[in-house]
Design a protein around this motif. Structure first.
Motif, mmCIF file in Angstrom:
data_model
loop_
_atom_site.group_PDB
_atom_site.id
_atom_site.type_symbol
_atom_site.label_atom_id
_atom_site.label_comp_id
_atom_site.label_asym_id
_atom_site.label_seq_id
_atom_site.Cartn_x
_atom_site.Cartn_y
_atom_site.Cartn_z
ATOM 1 N N MET A 1 0.850 -1.180 0.000
ATOM 2 C CA MET A 1 0.000 0.000 0.000
ATOM 3 C C MET A 1 0.891 1.237 0.000
ATOM 4 S SD MET A 1 -3.311 0.685 2.398
ATOM 5 C CE MET A 1 -2.385 0.785 3.926
ATOM 6 N N LYS A 2 0.645 2.154 -0.879
ATOM 7 C CA LYS A 2 1.540 3.291 -1.097
ATOM 8 C C LYS A 2 1.119 4.497 -0.259
ATOM 9 C CE LYS A 2 2.471 1.651 -5.765
ATOM 10 N NZ LYS A 2 2.406 1.931 -7.207
ATOM 11 N N GLY A 3 1.167 4.355 1.048
ATOM 12 C CA GLY A 3 0.934 5.459 1.936
ATOM 13 C C GLY A 3 -0.425 6.102 1.785
ATOM 14 N N LEU A 4 -0.469 7.381 2.143
ATOM 15 C CA LEU A 4 -1.731 8.110 2.142
ATOM 16 C C LEU A 4 -2.262 8.364 0.739
ATOM 17 C CD1 LEU A 4 -1.023 10.721 4.970
ATOM 18 C CD2 LEU A 4 -2.345 8.603 5.120
ATOM 19 N N ASN A 5 -1.410 8.221 -0.275
ATOM 20 C CA ASN A 5 -1.861 8.443 -1.653
ATOM 21 C C ASN A 5 -2.632 7.264 -2.223
ATOM 22 O OD1 ASN A 5 -0.702 11.015 -1.791
ATOM 23 N ND2 ASN A 5 1.304 10.169 -2.375
ATOM 24 N N TYR A 6 -2.662 6.154 -1.483
ATOM 25 C CA TYR A 6 -3.307 4.955 -2.017
ATOM 26 C C TYR A 6 -4.801 5.167 -2.210
ATOM 27 C CZ TYR A 6 -4.224 -0.028 -2.691
ATOM 28 O OH TYR A 6 -4.598 -1.235 -3.215
ATOM 29 N N PHE A 7 -5.437 5.861 -1.259
ATOM 30 C CA PHE A 7 -6.859 6.184 -1.365
ATOM 31 C C PHE A 7 -7.048 7.698 -1.481
ATOM 32 C CE2 PHE A 7 -7.443 2.171 1.259
ATOM 33 C CZ PHE A 7 -7.977 1.425 0.207
ATOM 34 N N HIS A 8 -8.188 8.079 -2.012
ATOM 35 C CA HIS A 8 -8.566 9.487 -2.098
ATOM 36 C C HIS A 8 -8.672 10.065 -0.676
ATOM 37 C CE1 HIS A 8 -11.165 12.986 -2.841
ATOM 38 N NE2 HIS A 8 -10.758 12.925 -4.094
ATOM 39 N N PRO A 9 -8.321 11.364 -0.478
ATOM 40 C CA PRO A 9 -8.417 11.973 0.855
ATOM 41 C C PRO A 9 -9.799 11.831 1.494
ATOM 42 C CG PRO A 9 -7.227 13.431 -0.628
ATOM 43 C CD PRO A 9 -7.729 12.290 -1.459
ATOM 44 N N LEU A 10 -10.857 11.882 0.682
ATOM 45 C CA LEU A 10 -12.199 11.736 1.237
ATOM 46 C C LEU A 10 -12.400 10.330 1.800
ATOM 47 C CD1 LEU A 10 -15.005 12.840 1.794
ATOM 48 C CD2 LEU A 10 -15.679 12.188 -0.516
ATOM 49 N N VAL A 11 -11.823 9.332 1.135
ATOM 50 C CA VAL A 11 -11.935 7.945 1.606
ATOM 51 C C VAL A 11 -11.237 7.789 2.954
ATOM 52 C CG1 VAL A 11 -11.337 5.547 1.125
ATOM 53 C CG2 VAL A 11 -12.167 7.023 -0.720
ATOM 54 N N TRP A 12 -10.003 8.337 3.067
ATOM 55 C CA TRP A 12 -9.301 8.274 4.351
ATOM 56 C C TRP A 12 -10.104 8.976 5.445
ATOM 57 C CZ3 TRP A 12 -6.029 4.751 5.169
ATOM 58 C CH2 TRP A 12 -5.077 4.355 4.218
ATOM 59 N N SER A 13 -10.728 10.093 5.082
ATOM 60 C CA SER A 13 -11.525 10.832 6.066
ATOM 61 C C SER A 13 -12.698 10.000 6.566
ATOM 62 C CB SER A 13 -12.044 12.138 5.445
ATOM 63 O OG SER A 13 -10.984 12.973 5.030
ATOM 64 N N ILE A 14 -13.368 9.288 5.655
ATOM 65 C CA ILE A 14 -14.500 8.446 6.050
ATOM 66 C C ILE A 14 -14.016 7.269 6.896
ATOM 67 C CG2 ILE A 14 -16.374 6.980 5.220
ATOM 68 C CD1 ILE A 14 -16.890 9.909 4.745
ATOM 69 N N LEU A 15 -12.855 6.695 6.561
ATOM 70 C CA LEU A 15 -12.302 5.596 7.347
ATOM 71 C C LEU A 15 -11.970 6.048 8.773
ATOM 72 C CD1 LEU A 15 -10.007 3.900 4.678
ATOM 73 C CD2 LEU A 15 -12.082 2.924 5.682
ATOM 74 N N LEU A 16 -11.368 7.237 8.893
ATOM 75 C CA LEU A 16 -11.095 7.781 10.231
ATOM 76 C C LEU A 16 -12.398 8.081 10.955
ATOM 77 C CD1 LEU A 16 -8.108 10.202 9.459
ATOM 78 C CD2 LEU A 16 -8.024 8.070 10.765
ATOM 79 N N GLY A 17 -13.383 8.584 10.206
ATOM 80 C CA GLY A 17 -14.695 8.837 10.789
ATOM 81 C C GLY A 17 -15.361 7.556 11.259
ATOM 82 N N THR A 18 -15.087 6.442 10.563
ATOM 83 C CA THR A 18 -15.628 5.149 10.978
ATOM 84 C C THR A 18 -15.089 4.763 12.350
ATOM 85 O OG1 THR A 18 -15.857 4.394 8.683
ATOM 86 C CG2 THR A 18 -15.760 2.694 10.393
ATOM 87 N N ILE A 19 -13.787 4.949 12.564
ATOM 88 C CA ILE A 19 -13.209 4.673 13.889
ATOM 89 C C ILE A 19 -13.841 5.584 14.933
ATOM 90 C CG2 ILE A 19 -11.103 4.715 15.274
ATOM 91 C CD1 ILE A 19 -9.529 4.089 12.733
ATOM 92 N N PHE A 20 -13.974 6.879 14.601
ATOM 93 C CA PHE A 20 -14.495 7.876 15.534
ATOM 94 C C PHE A 20 -15.928 7.558 15.952
ATOM 95 C CE2 PHE A 20 -16.458 12.098 16.327
ATOM 96 C CZ PHE A 20 -15.616 12.554 17.332
ATOM 97 N N THR A 21 -16.796 7.314 14.961
ATOM 98 C CA THR A 21 -18.211 7.087 15.277
ATOM 99 C C THR A 21 -18.455 5.701 15.861
ATOM 100 O OG1 THR A 21 -18.612 6.445 12.961
ATOM 101 C CG2 THR A 21 -19.077 8.731 13.572
ATOM 102 N N ARG A 22 -17.734 4.693 15.355
ATOM 103 C CA ARG A 22 -17.915 3.349 15.912
ATOM 104 C C ARG A 22 -17.403 3.276 17.351
ATOM 105 N NH1 ARG A 22 -19.642 -1.458 13.541
ATOM 106 N NH2 ARG A 22 -20.612 -0.992 11.545
#
Length: 392
Positions: A1-22
């Motif tokens: 996996m090529k660091g933070l560039n692997y996914f779109h910034p919005l995708v990373w934001s939703i993934l972090l939001g998943t941890i936050f809300t869950r």
């Protein structure tokens, strides 16, 4: 996996939001039964109805939420739902009437069935096809991280203040995330292909209901959910009956499950990208079946721990693939609808505890041999779907 560039910034934001809300959700939902018993003096039957209402609405609300997401757009459904959800948790802290609590629990399940297909579909919109399996694996890891953090925070906050404070904090966290989502979704241009404006919900249900591949995948998912539901229904009872200090051992088994998932999710997901979805799912079912057989044979702490390690590896192989396979057969304009329909596999979560309880009462010596057969049978349905859709 090529660091933070692997996914779109919005995708990373939703993934972090998943941890936050869950994590926020895990502060409260696992303790709802205790809260109802200790604070509202609810009977076991009422507690069961309250918790079951959330599961019921989550199961059948998914396809409606998915339809609205495809029809009206991800942004509208996501933002509206997160703020309603915030109000639900604040409501949990305020109401003292059991009937109102049941209504709020139903809304909790409904909000989850709207929000999750919508956010998954949004991430898919911004993720290349060849990266989507990794996306589902990382999302699953995010949920497990939250599952470790949330309950600990819930117990800690309750010990410092009152039993209602975790509900209040969860509601505030959901509202805060809602405002973050408003900024994010306004900043990035949506990439969704909206469904036809003329297609009604009954027409959509008819189309989805005629998709044999989807129905086969859902049938297989129901069998897997039926087996997995034993994890928190009959397994704690079996452990308690089989060894001394069974409650303590079951608590340790929960920690082992979370630790194995967190440690092995990434390396296993990297490997599964090199094989077919069906092969990955097959590995998962074989590990599940082996874990069940070991649980059935176990009479010591050591064997129960080994069984849980094997069972947890099966979970890593199987669970991300279930939604990934449904996403792969979904038309571009109906991604959320199909992901919403995938909630129907949770019917196994209704049937499993009842069927497992009956087996535990009458056939305790064979209970998990039966479950091993059931999860392996799910592969028949997945294989049939595979034969109808070579893209899986």
């Amino acid at each position: 996996m090529k660091g933070l560039n692997y996914f779109h910034p919005l995708v990373w934001s939703i993934l972090l939001g998943t941890i936050f809300t869950r994590a926020a959700s895990f502060m409260t939902i696992p303790f709802l039964a205790l809260y109802l018993h200790n604070e509202l003096h609810a009977t076991p039957l009422v507690i069961g109805v309250t918790l079951g209402a959330a599961q019921l609405f989550a199961t059948f609300g998914g396809i409606f939420g998915g339809y609205l997401t495809d029809k009206l757009g991800r942004k509208l459904v996501i933002i509206f739902t997160i703020f309603v959800w915030s109000g639900v948790f604040i409501g949990f802290a305020l109401v003292q009437n059991v009937l109102l609590f049941i209504i709020l629990s139903s809304l909790n399940g409904l909000c989850r069935s709207f929000f999750e297909p919508a956010t998954q579909a949004l991430m898919i919109d911004f993720t290349e096809k060849e990266k989507r399996r990794r996306l589902f694996s990382i999302r699953y890891t995010s949920i497990n991280i939250a599952g470790v953090i949330g309950p600990v925070l819930g117990v800690w906050i309750s010990s410092l203040s009152s039993a209602v404070m975790p509900f209040v904090i969860t509601g505030v966290m959901y509202a805060a995330y809602g405002f973050v989502l408003i900024g994010l979704l306004n900043h990035f241009e949506m990439r969704q292909q909206l469904a036809s404006g003329r297609q009604t919900l009954p027409q959509m249900l008819k189309v989805v209901g005629k998709d044999t591949k989807l129905l086969l995948l859902l049938a297989g998912g129901v069998l897997i959910s039926l087996g997995y539901s034993q994890y928190d229904s009959t397994l704690p009872q079996l452990v308690n009956l089989s060894v001394e200090e069974g409650v303590k051992l079951y608590s340790i088994l929960l920690v082992i499950n979370a630790a194995i998932v967190l440690l092995l999710q990434l390396p296993i997901s990297v490997y599964t990208e090199k094989i077919s979805s069906f092969k990955s799912l097959s590995f998962g079912m074989c590990f599940f079946a082996a874990g069940f057989i070991l649980f059935n044979m176990a009479s010591s702490w050591a064997l129960f721990i080994i069984a849980m390690i094997v069972f947890s590896i099966g979970e890593i192989f199987a669970f991300p693939m279930m939604n990934a396979m449904i996403e792969e057969i979904a038309p571009d304009t109906q991604k959320a609808t199909y992901l919403g329909a995938s909630q129907l596999k949770n019917l196994g979560g209704f049937i499993g505890p009842i069927f497992g309880g009956w087996l535990l009462t009458h056939y305790i010596g064979e209970i998990y041999y039966v479950m091993a057969v059931i999860v392996l049978l799910s592969l028949v349905f997945y294989k049939k779907a595979l034969s109808m859709n070579k893209a899986i």
